[in-house]
Design a protein around this motif. Structure first.
Motif, mmCIF file in Angstrom:
data_model
loop_
_atom_site.group_PDB
_atom_site.id
_atom_site.type_symbol
_atom_site.label_atom_id
_atom_site.label_comp_id
_atom_site.label_asym_id
_atom_site.label_seq_id
_atom_site.Cartn_x
_atom_site.Cartn_y
_atom_site.Cartn_z
ATOM 1 N N TYR A 175 9.487 -40.795 -16.943
ATOM 2 C CA TYR A 175 8.484 -41.401 -16.062
ATOM 3 C C TYR A 175 7.339 -40.416 -15.800
ATOM 4 O O TYR A 175 6.163 -40.767 -15.873
ATOM 5 C CB TYR A 175 9.113 -41.848 -14.744
ATOM 6 N N MET A 192 -0.996 -41.236 -18.852
ATOM 7 C CA MET A 192 -1.893 -42.288 -18.382
ATOM 8 C C MET A 192 -3.012 -41.695 -17.527
ATOM 9 O O MET A 192 -4.182 -42.015 -17.712
ATOM 10 C CB MET A 192 -1.131 -43.339 -17.576
ATOM 11 N N LYS A 242 7.498 -47.993 -8.907
ATOM 12 C CA LYS A 242 7.398 -47.471 -10.267
ATOM 13 C C LYS A 242 7.174 -48.547 -11.322
ATOM 14 O O LYS A 242 6.871 -48.218 -12.461
ATOM 15 C CB LYS A 242 8.618 -46.616 -10.603
ATOM 16 N N ASP A 243 7.287 -49.802 -10.946
ATOM 17 C CA ASP A 243 7.007 -50.870 -11.910
ATOM 18 C C ASP A 243 5.584 -51.414 -11.751
ATOM 19 O O ASP A 243 5.212 -52.410 -12.360
ATOM 20 C CB ASP A 243 8.029 -51.994 -11.806
ATOM 21 N N THR A 244 4.774 -50.730 -10.953
ATOM 22 C CA THR A 244 3.383 -51.134 -10.760
ATOM 23 C C THR A 244 2.614 -50.985 -12.073
ATOM 24 O O THR A 244 2.712 -49.940 -12.718
ATOM 25 C CB THR A 244 2.726 -50.258 -9.663
ATOM 26 N N PRO A 245 1.858 -51.997 -12.485
ATOM 27 C CA PRO A 245 1.063 -51.886 -13.714
ATOM 28 C C PRO A 245 0.058 -50.732 -13.622
ATOM 29 O O PRO A 245 -0.431 -50.401 -12.542
ATOM 30 C CB PRO A 245 0.337 -53.233 -13.803
ATOM 31 N N ASP A 246 -0.248 -50.144 -14.772
ATOM 32 C CA ASP A 246 -1.135 -48.979 -14.833
ATOM 33 C C ASP A 246 -2.458 -49.209 -14.114
ATOM 34 O O ASP A 246 -2.902 -48.365 -13.333
ATOM 35 C CB ASP A 246 -1.421 -48.582 -16.289
ATOM 36 N N ASP A 247 -3.114 -50.331 -14.394
ATOM 37 C CA ASP A 247 -4.433 -50.571 -13.810
ATOM 38 C C ASP A 247 -4.355 -50.686 -12.277
ATOM 39 O O ASP A 247 -5.243 -50.236 -11.565
ATOM 40 C CB ASP A 247 -5.112 -51.781 -14.421
ATOM 41 N N VAL A 248 -3.282 -51.265 -11.782
ATOM 42 C CA VAL A 248 -3.100 -51.401 -10.332
ATOM 43 C C VAL A 248 -2.826 -50.021 -9.715
ATOM 44 O O VAL A 248 -3.392 -49.678 -8.682
ATOM 45 C CB VAL A 248 -1.974 -52.396 -9.998
ATOM 46 N N LEU A 249 -1.975 -49.228 -10.373
ATOM 47 C CA LEU A 249 -1.688 -47.885 -9.881
ATOM 48 C C LEU A 249 -2.967 -47.049 -9.812
ATOM 49 O O LEU A 249 -3.242 -46.393 -8.815
ATOM 50 C CB LEU A 249 -0.653 -47.189 -10.768
#
Length: 125
Positions: A21, A28, A112-119
């Motif tokens: 992770y 990213m 931790k399952d948040t999409p990249d763009d949202v994070l």
């Protein structure tokens, strides 16, 4: 946006004991505009000295680090770098954990399952 590409000054510290992770998150973030530096730490042992040295803009802190109370560690990070924005990372979307995180002074709680763009949007504030 986290920072402008012309002034890429944002330093991010990832504190997580899961290497898969942690490394994926680092890759990213390194591609995100405005981030100058991403550093990793896998345990609480070196966090305080690393925070004092780096003075990161953002700290992404695992809620369940082995052998440590992350909320206590959050307070130590805050003392070492008062301007840092600290986000707790968790594999659980637990309302009680979320409340505890904010009560302890976290600037955000990210599953931790948040999409990249949202994070990235959450971290950019």
């Amino acid at each position: 946006m986290i920072g402008s590409p012309a002034d890429a000054s944002t330093c991010v510290l990832i504190v997580d004991d899961n290497p898969i992770y942690r490394h994926g998150l680092r890759r990213m973030l390194e591609r995100a505009p405005g981030i100058a530096h991403v550093e990793e730490c896998h345990s609480a042992v070196d966090v305080e000295s690393l925070v004092r040295r780096l003075q990161p803009s953002i700290v992404l802190l695992d809620r369940r680090l082995l052998h440590v109370d992350s909320l206590h560690l959050l307070a130590k990070i805050r003392a070492a770098s008062p301007a840092a924005r600290i986000f707790l990372l968790s594999s659980e979307d637990d309302p009680d954990m979320r409340r505890e995180a904010f009560a302890a002074g976290a600037d955000g709680y990210i599953t931790k399952d948040t999409p990249d763009d949202v994070l990235l949007a959450l971290v950019a504030g």
